[in-house]
Design a protein around this motif. Sequence first.
Motif, PDB file in Angstrom:
ATOM      1  N   LYS A 190       7.077  13.027   8.278  1.00 21.75           N
ATOM      2  CA  LYS A 190       7.479  12.926   6.867  1.00 21.75           C
ATOM      3  C   LYS A 190       8.998  12.830   6.753  1.00 21.75           C
ATOM      4  N   ARG A 191       9.722  13.616   7.540  1.00 18.04           N
ATOM      5  CA  ARG A 191      11.185  13.511   7.531  1.00 18.04           C
ATOM      6  C   ARG A 191      11.623  12.125   7.979  1.00 18.04           C
ATOM      7  N   THR A 192      10.945  11.610   8.993  1.00 17.66           N
ATOM      8  CA  THR A 192      11.289  10.285   9.506  1.00 17.66           C
ATOM      9  C   THR A 192      11.093   9.214   8.442  1.00 17.66           C
ATOM     10  N   VAL A 241      -0.259  12.268  -1.923  1.00 19.90           N
ATOM     11  CA  VAL A 241      -1.086  12.814  -0.853  1.00 19.90           C
ATOM     12  C   VAL A 241      -2.554  12.562  -1.172  1.00 19.90           C
ATOM     13  N   PHE A 242      -3.274  11.958  -0.227  1.00 23.57           N
ATOM     14  CA  PHE A 242      -4.720  11.789  -0.333  1.00 23.57           C
ATOM     15  C   PHE A 242      -5.363  13.021   0.305  1.00 23.57           C
ATOM     16  N   ARG A 243      -5.931  13.882  -0.514  1.00 26.35           N
ATOM     17  CA  ARG A 243      -6.508  15.124  -0.014  1.00 26.35           C
ATOM     18  C   ARG A 243      -7.856  14.855   0.654  1.00 26.35           C
ATOM     19  N   GLN A 244      -8.116  15.610   1.738  1.00 25.52           N
ATOM     20  CA  GLN A 244      -9.355  15.464   2.504  1.00 25.52           C
ATOM     21  C   GLN A 244      -9.657  13.998   2.795  1.00 25.52           C
ATOM     22  N   HIS A 245      -8.642  13.313   3.263  1.00 27.34           N
ATOM     23  CA  HIS A 245      -8.721  11.876   3.486  1.00 27.34           C
ATOM     24  C   HIS A 245      -9.469  11.523   4.763  1.00 27.34           C
ATOM     25  N   MET A 246      -9.285  12.347   5.825  1.00 23.48           N
ATOM     26  CA  MET A 246      -9.868  12.015   7.117  1.00 23.48           C
ATOM     27  C   MET A 246     -10.238  13.298   7.860  1.00 23.48           C
ATOM     28  N   VAL A 247     -11.060  13.128   8.887  1.00 27.73           N
ATOM     29  CA  VAL A 247     -11.311  14.188   9.857  1.00 27.73           C
ATOM     30  C   VAL A 247     -10.806  13.683  11.198  1.00 27.73           C
ATOM     31  N   ASP A 278      -5.175  15.798   5.349  1.00 32.03           N
ATOM     32  CA  ASP A 278      -4.635  15.289   4.095  1.00 32.03           C
ATOM     33  C   ASP A 278      -3.557  14.284   4.484  1.00 32.03           C
ATOM     34  N   THR A 279      -3.603  13.088   3.913  1.00 28.91           N
ATOM     35  CA  THR A 279      -2.704  12.012   4.335  1.00 28.91           C
ATOM     36  C   THR A 279      -1.610  11.766   3.302  1.00 28.91           C
ATOM     37  N   THR A 280      -0.373  11.796   3.776  1.00 29.37           N
ATOM     38  CA  THR A 280       0.782  11.502   2.934  1.00 29.37           C
ATOM     39  C   THR A 280       1.106  10.013   3.031  1.00 29.37           C
ATOM     40  N   TRP A 281       1.310   9.377   1.880  1.00 32.01           N
ATOM     41  CA  TRP A 281       1.563   7.937   1.811  1.00 32.01           C
ATOM     42  C   TRP A 281       3.011   7.675   1.405  1.00 32.01           C
ATOM     43  N   TYR A 282       3.603   6.691   2.089  1.00 30.40           N
ATOM     44  CA  TYR A 282       4.948   6.203   1.769  1.00 30.40           C
ATOM     45  C   TYR A 282       4.914   4.674   1.788  1.00 30.40           C
ATOM     46  N   SER A 283       5.870   4.059   1.138  1.00 25.25           N
ATOM     47  CA  SER A 283       5.941   2.591   1.194  1.00 25.25           C
ATOM     48  C   SER A 283       7.369   2.111   0.976  1.00 25.25           C
ATOM     49  N   ILE A 284       7.604   0.903   1.446  1.00 26.15           N
ATOM     50  CA  ILE A 284       8.770   0.098   1.074  1.00 26.15           C
ATOM     51  C   ILE A 284       8.210  -1.203   0.531  1.00 26.15           C
ATOM     52  N   ILE A 285       8.629  -1.609  -0.663  1.00 29.12           N
ATOM     53  CA  ILE A 285       8.176  -2.890  -1.203  1.00 29.12           C
ATOM     54  C   ILE A 285       9.291  -3.921  -1.074  1.00 29.12           C
ATOM     55  N   SER A 286       8.910  -5.161  -1.221  1.00 21.15           N
ATOM     56  CA  SER A 286       9.819  -6.257  -0.889  1.00 21.15           C
ATOM     57  C   SER A 286      11.120  -6.224  -1.679  1.00 21.15           C
ATOM     58  N   THR A 287      11.080  -5.787  -2.934  1.00 21.80           N
ATOM     59  CA  THR A 287      12.311  -5.736  -3.724  1.00 21.80           C
ATOM     60  C   THR A 287      13.267  -4.644  -3.243  1.00 21.80           C
TER      61      THR A 287
END
Length: 226
Positions: free
Chosen positions: A156-158, A169-175, A182-191
């Motif tokens: 997450k720091r990275t 955060v998508f809770r209980q996303h995967m096993v 729980d999966t944390t989502w980040y993005s960079i968009i083209s703009t």
Amino acid sequence: MSESLQHWQPAQAPDNRSLEGRFIRLEKLDPIRHGDELWLALQGPDSDPKLWDYLPYGPFHERTTFDAWLKNHAASLDPHFYSVIDKSNGQAQGLLSLMSIVPDHGRIEIGHVTFGAPMQRSPKSTEAVYLLAKEAFALGYRRLEWKCNNDNARSKRTAVRLGYTFEGVFRQHMVVKGKNRDTTWYSIISTQWPPIAAGFEKWLALDNQPESGQIRTLEECRDSTV
């Protein structure tokens, strides 16, 4: 109001070209050429003991299992795996991939980041991500994703350091390995990409990365481009 995409064209799929940087080169994963060096970097006596904590595989205690894992990675089109080659000595020191590849919607992710100890906390690791991000946007993708276990503070720091925007955060996303993720989502968009790319270039430049180490942080270089 929705953004008009009247002239939108689907992105291109990644290919097998090598991507050249200042410190490293990204080559399509080849288990025959890269296997011995990756085994040493990822499982050798000086490897990072926490490397596999948040990955869905590993650690590997037998070379045959490791080789089978590499072979599966190399055969995959999505994820599309690259070996990270240290240009100073020609050694393969890590892996990462472009994945979740959706050309029709311009969406792609950098994932399966598996860097050996010689790459960690060095310009090599940052440049590897930069080269893949640069390639993703050059191929026409509109959205570059980064996802990680919400317990993985290092990842997450990275993501934030690299310029990604936290999305939730998508809770209980995967096993994974028998545990909830729980999966944390980040993005960079083209703009967002042009000033972020300029920040990477300033940070990786010779005048900021002498042999003694960085002068300005990546965040400082990025802020100076805004």
